[in-house]
Structure formats: C-alpha cells, structure tokens
Design a protein around this motif. Structure first.
Motif, PDB file in Angstrom:
ATOM      1  N   THR A   1       0.822  -1.216   0.000  1.00  0.00           N
ATOM      2  CA  THR A   1       0.000   0.000   0.000  1.00  0.00           C
ATOM      3  C   THR A   1       0.855   1.265   0.000  1.00  0.00           C
ATOM      4  O   THR A   1       0.443   2.289  -0.545  1.00  0.00           O
ATOM      5  N   ALA A   2       2.055   1.193   0.588  1.00  0.00           N
ATOM      6  CA  ALA A   2       2.905   2.385   0.672  1.00  0.00           C
ATOM      7  C   ALA A   2       3.742   2.602  -0.582  1.00  0.00           C
ATOM      8  O   ALA A   2       4.012   3.747  -0.965  1.00  0.00           O
ATOM      9  N   HIS A   3       4.144   1.510  -1.240  1.00  0.00           N
ATOM     10  CA  HIS A   3       5.038   1.612  -2.409  1.00  0.00           C
ATOM     11  C   HIS A   3       4.599   0.659  -3.521  1.00  0.00           C
ATOM     12  O   HIS A   3       5.353  -0.231  -3.912  1.00  0.00           O
ATOM     13  N   PRO A   4       3.390   0.831  -4.032  1.00  0.00           N
ATOM     14  CA  PRO A   4       2.905  -0.119  -5.048  1.00  0.00           C
ATOM     15  C   PRO A   4       3.750  -0.133  -6.310  1.00  0.00           C
ATOM     16  O   PRO A   4       3.785  -1.149  -7.022  1.00  0.00           O
ATOM     17  N   GLU A   5       4.426   0.968  -6.602  1.00  0.00           N
ATOM     18  CA  GLU A   5       5.255   1.023  -7.802  1.00  0.00           C
ATOM     19  C   GLU A   5       6.464   0.095  -7.711  1.00  0.00           C
ATOM     20  O   GLU A   5       7.075  -0.232  -8.732  1.00  0.00           O
ATOM     21  N   ARG A   6       6.808  -0.357  -6.504  1.00  0.00           N
ATOM     22  CA  ARG A   6       7.984  -1.212  -6.309  1.00  0.00           C
ATOM     23  C   ARG A   6       7.635  -2.688  -6.198  1.00  0.00           C
ATOM     24  O   ARG A   6       8.517  -3.533  -6.043  1.00  0.00           O
ATOM     25  N   VAL A   7       6.330  -2.990  -6.244  1.00  0.00           N
ATOM     26  CA  VAL A   7       5.895  -4.363  -5.976  1.00  0.00           C
ATOM     27  C   VAL A   7       5.063  -4.903  -7.137  1.00  0.00           C
ATOM     28  O   VAL A   7       4.037  -4.316  -7.492  1.00  0.00           O
ATOM     29  N   GLU A   8       5.497  -6.011  -7.688  1.00  0.00           N
ATOM     30  CA  GLU A   8       4.728  -6.679  -8.747  1.00  0.00           C
ATOM     31  C   GLU A   8       3.658  -7.585  -8.167  1.00  0.00           C
ATOM     32  O   GLU A   8       2.540  -7.639  -8.648  1.00  0.00           O
ATOM     33  N   ARG A   9       4.024  -8.320  -7.104  1.00  0.00           N
ATOM     34  CA  ARG A   9       3.074  -9.224  -6.455  1.00  0.00           C
ATOM     35  C   ARG A   9       3.503  -9.468  -5.025  1.00  0.00           C
ATOM     36  O   ARG A   9       4.692  -9.606  -4.732  1.00  0.00           O
ATOM     37  N   VAL A  10       2.520  -9.530  -4.126  1.00  0.00           N
ATOM     38  CA  VAL A  10       2.746  -9.877  -2.726  1.00  0.00           C
ATOM     39  C   VAL A  10       1.954 -11.136  -2.409  1.00  0.00           C
ATOM     40  O   VAL A  10       0.756 -11.212  -2.711  1.00  0.00           O
ATOM     41  N   VAL A  11       2.613 -12.114  -1.820  1.00  0.00           N
ATOM     42  CA  VAL A  11       1.942 -13.289  -1.270  1.00  0.00           C
ATOM     43  C   VAL A  11       2.034 -13.159   0.246  1.00  0.00           C
ATOM     44  O   VAL A  11       3.135 -13.176   0.816  1.00  0.00           O
ATOM     45  N   ALA A  12       0.874 -13.001   0.894  1.00  0.00           N
ATOM     46  CA  ALA A  12       0.819 -12.775   2.343  1.00  0.00           C
ATOM     47  C   ALA A  12       0.220 -14.010   3.009  1.00  0.00           C
ATOM     48  O   ALA A  12      -0.972 -14.289   2.850  1.00  0.00           O
ATOM     49  N   HIS A  13       1.053 -14.747   3.739  1.00  0.00           N
ATOM     50  CA  HIS A  13       0.622 -15.992   4.373  1.00  0.00           C
ATOM     51  C   HIS A  13       0.217 -15.730   5.824  1.00  0.00           C
ATOM     52  O   HIS A  13       1.039 -15.417   6.675  1.00  0.00           O
ATOM     53  N   GLU A  14      -1.077 -15.821   6.079  1.00  0.00           N
ATOM     54  CA  GLU A  14      -1.668 -15.675   7.412  1.00  0.00           C
ATOM     55  C   GLU A  14      -1.196 -14.426   8.160  1.00  0.00           C
ATOM     56  O   GLU A  14      -0.665 -14.519   9.280  1.00  0.00           O
ATOM     57  N   PRO A  15      -1.390 -13.243   7.571  1.00  0.00           N
ATOM     58  CA  PRO A  15      -1.082 -12.024   8.331  1.00  0.00           C
ATOM     59  C   PRO A  15      -2.112 -11.840   9.449  1.00  0.00           C
ATOM     60  O   PRO A  15      -3.306 -11.733   9.177  1.00  0.00           O
ATOM     61  N   PRO A  16      -1.699 -11.796  10.705  1.00  0.00           N
ATOM     62  CA  PRO A  16      -2.671 -11.686  11.799  1.00  0.00           C
ATOM     63  C   PRO A  16      -3.164 -10.248  11.987  1.00  0.00           C
ATOM     64  O   PRO A  16      -2.970  -9.624  13.040  1.00  0.00           O
ATOM     65  N   ILE A  17      -3.856  -9.744  10.964  1.00  0.00           N
ATOM     66  CA  ILE A  17      -4.380  -8.367  11.007  1.00  0.00           C
ATOM     67  C   ILE A  17      -5.737  -8.424  11.699  1.00  0.00           C
ATOM     68  O   ILE A  17      -6.800  -8.310  11.076  1.00  0.00           O
ATOM     69  N   VAL A  18      -5.728  -8.620  13.005  1.00  0.00           N
ATOM     70  CA  VAL A  18      -6.958  -8.915  13.730  1.00  0.00           C
ATOM     71  C   VAL A  18      -7.904  -7.725  13.803  1.00  0.00           C
ATOM     72  O   VAL A  18      -9.099  -7.898  14.090  1.00  0.00           O
ATOM     73  N   GLU A  19      -7.418  -6.516  13.535  1.00  0.00           N
ATOM     74  CA  GLU A  19      -8.288  -5.347  13.595  1.00  0.00           C
ATOM     75  C   GLU A  19      -9.374  -5.368  12.520  1.00  0.00           C
ATOM     76  O   GLU A  19     -10.350  -4.618  12.635  1.00  0.00           O
ATOM     77  N   VAL A  20      -9.249  -6.198  11.494  1.00  0.00           N
ATOM     78  CA  VAL A  20     -10.299  -6.265  10.472  1.00  0.00           C
ATOM     79  C   VAL A  20     -11.438  -7.189  10.896  1.00  0.00           C
ATOM     80  O   VAL A  20     -12.489  -7.211  10.238  1.00  0.00           O
ATOM     81  N   LEU A  21     -11.278  -7.942  11.966  1.00  0.00           N
ATOM     82  CA  LEU A  21     -12.279  -8.923  12.378  1.00  0.00           C
ATOM     83  C   LEU A  21     -13.420  -8.260  13.149  1.00  0.00           C
ATOM     84  O   LEU A  21     -13.215  -7.266  13.851  1.00  0.00           O
ATOM     85  N   PRO A  22     -14.617  -8.822  13.051  1.00  0.00           N
ATOM     86  CA  PRO A  22     -15.741  -8.244  13.792  1.00  0.00           C
ATOM     87  C   PRO A  22     -15.590  -8.351  15.309  1.00  0.00           C
ATOM     88  O   PRO A  22     -16.203  -7.585  16.044  1.00  0.00           O
ATOM     89  N   ASP A  23     -14.781  -9.309  15.765  1.00  0.00           N
ATOM     90  CA  ASP A  23     -14.555  -9.466  17.203  1.00  0.00           C
ATOM     91  C   ASP A  23     -13.172  -8.954  17.598  1.00  0.00           C
ATOM     92  O   ASP A  23     -12.519  -9.490  18.494  1.00  0.00           O
ATOM     93  N   ALA A  24     -12.729  -7.885  16.934  1.00  0.00           N
ATOM     94  CA  ALA A  24     -11.391  -7.354  17.177  1.00  0.00           C
ATOM     95  C   ALA A  24     -11.165  -6.994  18.645  1.00  0.00           C
ATOM     96  O   ALA A  24     -10.048  -7.135  19.162  1.00  0.00           O
ATOM     97  N   SER A  25     -12.205  -6.545  19.334  1.00  0.00           N
ATOM     98  CA  SER A  25     -12.025  -6.136  20.731  1.00  0.00           C
ATOM     99  C   SER A  25     -11.555  -7.300  21.600  1.00  0.00           C
ATOM    100  O   SER A  25     -10.777  -7.110  22.546  1.00  0.00           O
ATOM    101  N   GLU A  26     -12.014  -8.512  21.289  1.00  0.00           N
ATOM    102  CA  GLU A  26     -11.581  -9.678  22.049  1.00  0.00           C
ATOM    103  C   GLU A  26     -10.089  -9.928  21.869  1.00  0.00           C
ATOM    104  O   GLU A  26      -9.392 -10.348  22.798  1.00  0.00           O
ATOM    105  N   HIS A  27      -9.607  -9.659  20.671  1.00  0.00           N
ATOM    106  CA  HIS A  27      -8.195  -9.916  20.387  1.00  0.00           C
ATOM    107  C   HIS A  27      -7.305  -8.805  20.953  1.00  0.00           C
ATOM    108  O   HIS A  27      -6.159  -9.057  21.315  1.00  0.00           O
TER     109      HIS A  27
END
Length: 298
Positions: free
Chosen positions: A112-138
């Motif tokens: 997201t910060a430098h898209p011009e430098r990245v052709e492809r990103v493979v993200a394996h299980e990023p624990p971005i828990v803030e996107v979850l509906p139960d984020a407060s529990e985490h």
C-alpha cells in the motif's frame, strides 16, 4: 544449500543482515514471528532457480541490531526496511514479495505504501486482527499477553498467546509430534533468543495494525492472500479469509498450518513457485474452496 552472498544495509535506527542467492527477478522473503533469514533455508535454494532470492533478519532480530535496543517498533518502519532492500537489490524494477505472519503484515503495508515497487505480494496468514468483527476480544488477548509477560515472564506469556491463537472449541489433546527438518532445529537457539523482543514489541504493535482497505481494494490484483490448510478457524487464518472475501480474491491454501513453511518446506516452496509464476490470476487447481463463512463469524 548454496552459500548465499551476505550483505548489510544501514537503515534508520538499525543495520539489517541480508542474504542473496540465485538469479532472475527479485523475490524478497520477509520472515515472521521470532524468525530470521534462516526461516527460508528450506525453500530458498529451490526458489533461486527462478529468482534472485533475498532474505533478511528484520530489525531487532538475530543479526540485525537496533541502534537503540529499547526502541519501539511499528509496521510502517519494518515495511520501510523492506522498501529499502528493494531499492538496493532491484533498483527501478518491481519485485515479488512473500511475507509470513508478522512479515506478511509488513508486506501488505509495503504494497500500500510503495505499489510502484511491488509486482506481487503473497501474504501468508497475516494476523491483522483489527479487520475482524470481534477485534475487541483480540485486543484484550494482546493486553493479557503483555501483562503476563511483564508480571510472570516469557514462557507464561507464550502460553497465553498460543491459547488465544487456537480456534474456538479446540481441544487440549496433544497433536502428533512433527519432526522438524535439521535446518529448523539448528536455528532454534536464535529463535528462542528473539522471543522476548517478539512478544514484547512486535506482537502488540503488529497485531494492532489496521490496513488501508480502500487502498488494498485498488491493488487487489497484486495481492495473494494465503493460509495453511491445517489452520482453518485459528486466529491468524481468519483475517486473511475475511480480507480475501472483502477484496473479491481467492484464498490460496498452503501445506501445513501457520508454520507450514517450517514443517512442510518442499511442498510449501513448490506451491509458492507456482503462485509466483502467475502474473495476473491464480489457476483453479491451486485454489482451495473458500471457507470464509465458517471462520469469520463467531
């Protein structure tokens, strides 16, 4: 293993240890957890048949010392480290990036910060828990981990953390013991030495990270969200499944669970090579059916 070329890179606040092998388009591998460049020893040589493979120790880990050992950490700074690696190793050419766990969070922010430098990103299980509906529990889980770490020490905190990552209703029965490859066993000492830094400064900052969803929607054709076949329902699986559904992309299932890179290196590396070969879409035979419905809700 092929002996890599070793280098060091000065970045604001740290000096990064990195290793390069192979030839072809640059593939930057970002380790997660308490891991370092050696996390990829099981797959780097095979990937180097088609790529210039760069691995590194994230700032504060192993051979990448911080100027200030007590410095606070943030995702944007770690992603900037990856960007600076790309600038040195692939100047002017977009690169491919793979990130695992917390390294996958850094990879997502890099996109997201430098898209011009990245052709492809493979993200394996990023624990971005803030996107979850139960984020407060985490958030409460992360707070408990920190409280336990400061009051009782590392291993009790790790127990609290591990329990929070399990899926709901998971039994406490021991699973069949996996025999780690010799390379993984050999780096266990460095991993253990990195754990206090990981628990105390990486976990609270990385697991409170909120991605720019609108930015990711615009860049979704460059992002492959991936999970372990055996980790459905566990906490690190759920954000990737939700994001894939939100972005309208398919979720790719890799062998093993959250640590499939370590437990199933040959199969993991082969699938990663297949995913990287596809520039615009992922072939149907690489995709497991979506399980978003079973993992997003609670």
């Amino acid at each position: 293993m092929t002996d890599p070329t070793i280098g060091s890179l000065r970045v604001p606040g740290a000096t990064l240890h990195y290793e390069v092998r192979g030839q072809g388009p640059l593939l930057l591998l970002i380790p997660g957890g308490a891991g370092d460049a050696a996390s990829f020893d099981g797959i780097a040589d095979d990937l180097a048949a088609e790529h210039t493979v760069a691995t590194y120790d994230p700032r504060g880990m192993s051979r990448s010392p911080l100027d200030d050992p007590e410095a606070e950490q943030c995702v944007a700074e770690h992603a900037d480290d990856a960007f600076r690696m790309l600038e040195v190793l692939s100047p002017g050419e977009p690169a491919r990036v793979f990130g695992a766990s917390s390294g996958a969070i850094a990879a997502v922010h890099l996109l997201t910060a430098h898209p011009e430098r990245v052709e492809r990103v493979v993200a394996h299980e990023p624990p971005i828990v803030e996107v979850l509906p139960d984020a407060s529990e985490h958030r409460a889980l992360i707070a408990r981990v920190q409280e336990t770490f400061h009051a009782r020490g590392l291993m009790p905190a790790m127990s609290v953390f591990a329990a929070g990552l399990k899926k709901d209703g998971d039994t406490t029965e021991p699973k069949a013991e996996l025999k780690l490859p010799p390379q993984a066993a050999a780096r266990a000492g460095r991993t253990m030495a990195n754990l206090p830094y990981f628990v105390g400064r990486i976990v609270p900052r990385f697991m409170s990270y909120t991605p720019d969803i609108h930015r990711l929607e615009a860049l979704s054709d460059r992002l492959v969200l991936a999970c372990g076949h055996d980790s459905r329902g566990e906490l690190p699986y759920r954000p990737a499944a939700l994001l894939a559904e939100r972005l309208g992309t398919e979720l790719v299932h890799f062998p093993g669970g959250h640590t499939g890179l370590t437990t199933h290196p040959a199969e993991f590396g082969e699938l990663l090579r297949k995913v990287l070969r596809t520039c615009t879409r992922i072939p149907l035979d690489l995709i497991s059916p979506k399980h978003a419905g079973e993992v997003i809700g609670k």
